[in-house]
Design an enzyme around this catalytic site. Structure first.
Site, PDB file in Angstrom:
ATOM      1  CG  ASP A 233      -1.670   1.101   1.296  1.00 35.54           C
ATOM      2  OD1 ASP A 233      -2.687   1.169   0.349  1.00 35.54           O
ATOM      3  OD2 ASP A 233      -1.702   2.033   2.229  1.00 35.54           O
ATOM      4  CD  GLU A 270      -2.284   2.514  -3.421  1.00 31.37           C
ATOM      5  OE1 GLU A 270      -3.494   2.925  -3.591  1.00 31.37           O
ATOM      6  OE2 GLU A 270      -1.848   2.463  -2.344  1.00 31.37           O
TER       7      GLU A 270
END
Length: 519
Positions: A233, A270
């Site tokens: 993330d 990401e």
């Protein structure tokens, strides 16, 4: 796509299978084994998936009960949104990196899930949130006690007078609408940095102890728990944007440490930005989400410009190849941060079905967001993009979660899975057909992309996919009106047709939102 692809024995077998008349069953089996380069990953938000203990919240045991759905759909892996203890519903602010959120179950449940998934040849990838912790994490609770606390340097601190110009600065980025990054813990004049919110203080990766903690956490999940990889993330925000090279270096180090534990570990990052910003992360994160694919796909439909997406995809792949030949392009049509795809396409069933046909015929390793396969709906704010999955009609759906009152995906707007299975024209069976098409045609899974620029009508997307002896010609009409296309080549047969597309007297007839795959 990967530097070892052409020497991989499975790749070589696929080339042979591409030229065999009996390739279908064998190719499907081998492609499924060739995850992650040619695999399909299914994203699950456990909170909304299936409830087995009656508390209205989805749980790990619920996923175990529904693993056959993932297998039957044809997916090769599951990416789980955050599963660790957290004070929020979304769990992107972790309080314990080595546990399962009690609402979801316990570690033994999760280990059993992995075992059952692996029995079905399904890999397991978990969300790893290391850019920040929760402000309720024990590290931060200690850190804010004072400057002399041993955990103080686990986070980023500054005195108010040194950051005065930044305190009220409104920063809007592609992946954060937070209006300020420095936050007051109420302990004197020191402020801590939290890129996303004050509830999510950023860790200080200049501190070697922090990096050691993170590597230890990764090792635990790989070795002790048995996951197959991580979705990283906010990978762009380990360091601030003006320290991009430090970000790149960190991820190389992270990859090296994880590969010590599992040489085959899968890491997908990401990095929410344009290709020039994304590409330098590839040496550290060999798989990266292709957000451009999602947005350009929508733009292609809006402008009825077929080659817009094909050219963008070729441009990205060629650019990445210039950085490294060791990469996986993780393509998406939607995920947990964007409005549901069907909403984005104006609830148009033909566009929705064609969007998935495009995703499955393009290069890359596609990700599917839970519920898209039954046409779930959802718009911002985020909780309503993550509404409960509809397994059966409400009165019969004992496992449907109830943690949120759905506004978009209800029995009035979405046909439950059990009913869709019986309808050959349903979204579910459409997804299954296209996944099977990809899994049984090596050219679609791992073939090269060659654009076909033959002066076709603007709405037509045309490209070839090639591997070994198999060559497929793919045509998508993203416009609303029927078009005719004359082909200069001798094409033997159609292997897939959508919405009445067909060959007729040497021409290809493509109705509005019609697609055709020719061999």
């Amino acid at each position: 796509m990967l530097k070892n692809l052409k020497t991989n024995p499975i790749y070589l077998l696929l080339i042979l299978l591409a030229g065999c008349s009996t390739k279908t069953e064998k190719a499907s089996k081998e492609i499924k084994n060739y995850w992650p380069e040619a695999g399909i990953t299914y994203e699950i938000f456990i909170q909304s998936y299936y409830d087995t203990d009656g508390d209205s919240i989805g749980d790990v045991n619920g996923v175990i009960q529904k693993l056959d759905h993932v297998r039957d759909l044809g997916a090769n892996a599951i990416w789980f949104m955050p599963i660790m203890p957290s004070p929020s519903y979304h769990k992107y602010d972790v309080t314990d990196y080595k546990a399962i959120h009690p609402d979801y179950g316990n570690m033994e449940d999760f280990k059993r899930l992995i075992e059952e998934a692996h029995k079905r040849d399904i890999k397991v990838v978990i969300d790893m949130i290391i850019n920040h912790t929760s402000d309720e994490h024990p590290w931060f609770l200690e850190a804010k006690k004072g400057r002399d606390n041993p955990y103080r340097d686990y986070y980023v601190w500054a005195q108010a007078d040194t950051i005065q110009d930044y305190l009220d600065k409104k920063t809007i980025t592609l992946d954060s609408d937070n209006i300020r990054q420095w936050h007051d813990p109420g302990k004197g004049n020191d402020y801590y940095y939290g890129f996303f919110t004050g509830d999510m203080p950023d860790l200080n990766f200049d501190n070697p102890k922090v990096r050691e903690e993170i590597y230890d956490i990764g090792e635990y999940w790989l070795e002790e728990v048995g996951v197959d990889g991580f979705r990283l993330d906010a990978a762009k925000h380990i360091y601030p944007d003006d320290r991009a090279e430090d970000n790149h270096a960190f991820w190389k180090e992270f990859r090296a440490e994880m590969e010590k534990v599992n040489p085959d570990v899968y890491l997908v990052g990401e990095v929410y930005d344009m290709k020039e910003v994304v590409a330098p992360y590839l040496p550290g994160l060999p798989a990266l989400f292709n957000f451009d694919f999602h947005y350009t796909l929508l733009e292609a439909f809006e402008k009825q410009d077929g080659m817009l997406l094909a050219r963008k995809q070729k441009e990205i792949l060629d650019y990445y190849q210039g950085i490294t030949d060791d990469f996986i392009d993780a393509t998406i049509s939607s995920n947990h941060d964007q409005p549901r795809l069907l909403n984005e396409l104006g609830k148009d069933e033909n566009k929705m079905k064609q969007a998935i046909a495009i995703l499955m015929t393009m290069p890359g390793a596609p990700y599917l967001y839970y519920g898209e396969e039954i046409g779930m709906l959802g718009k911002k704010p985020d909780p309503h993009i993550r509404e409960p999955f509809l397994w059966k009609a409400r009165e019969k759906d004992e496992g449907r979660t109830k943690w949120i009152q759905p506004e978009f995906s209800t029995d009035k707007t979405v046909t439950p899975l059990s009913q869709q299975k019986e309808n050959p024209n349903s979204y579910y069976n459409h997804y299954k057909t296209l996944i099977e098409l990809r899994n049984t045609n090596p050219a679609l899974a791992i073939g090269e992309l060659e654009l076909v620029e033959n002066g076709f009508p603007k709405a037509v997307m045309a490209f070839k996919r090639k591997v070994g002896e198999q060559e497929l010609f793919v045509l998508h009409n993203v416009g609303e009106n029927e078009v005719e296309v004359e082909l200069a080549e001798n094409l033997h047969k159609a292997v897939y047709a959508l919405n009445g597309a067909a060959m007729k007297e040497g021409k290809v007839i493509l109705p509005g939102n019609g697609s055709l795959v020719l061999e």
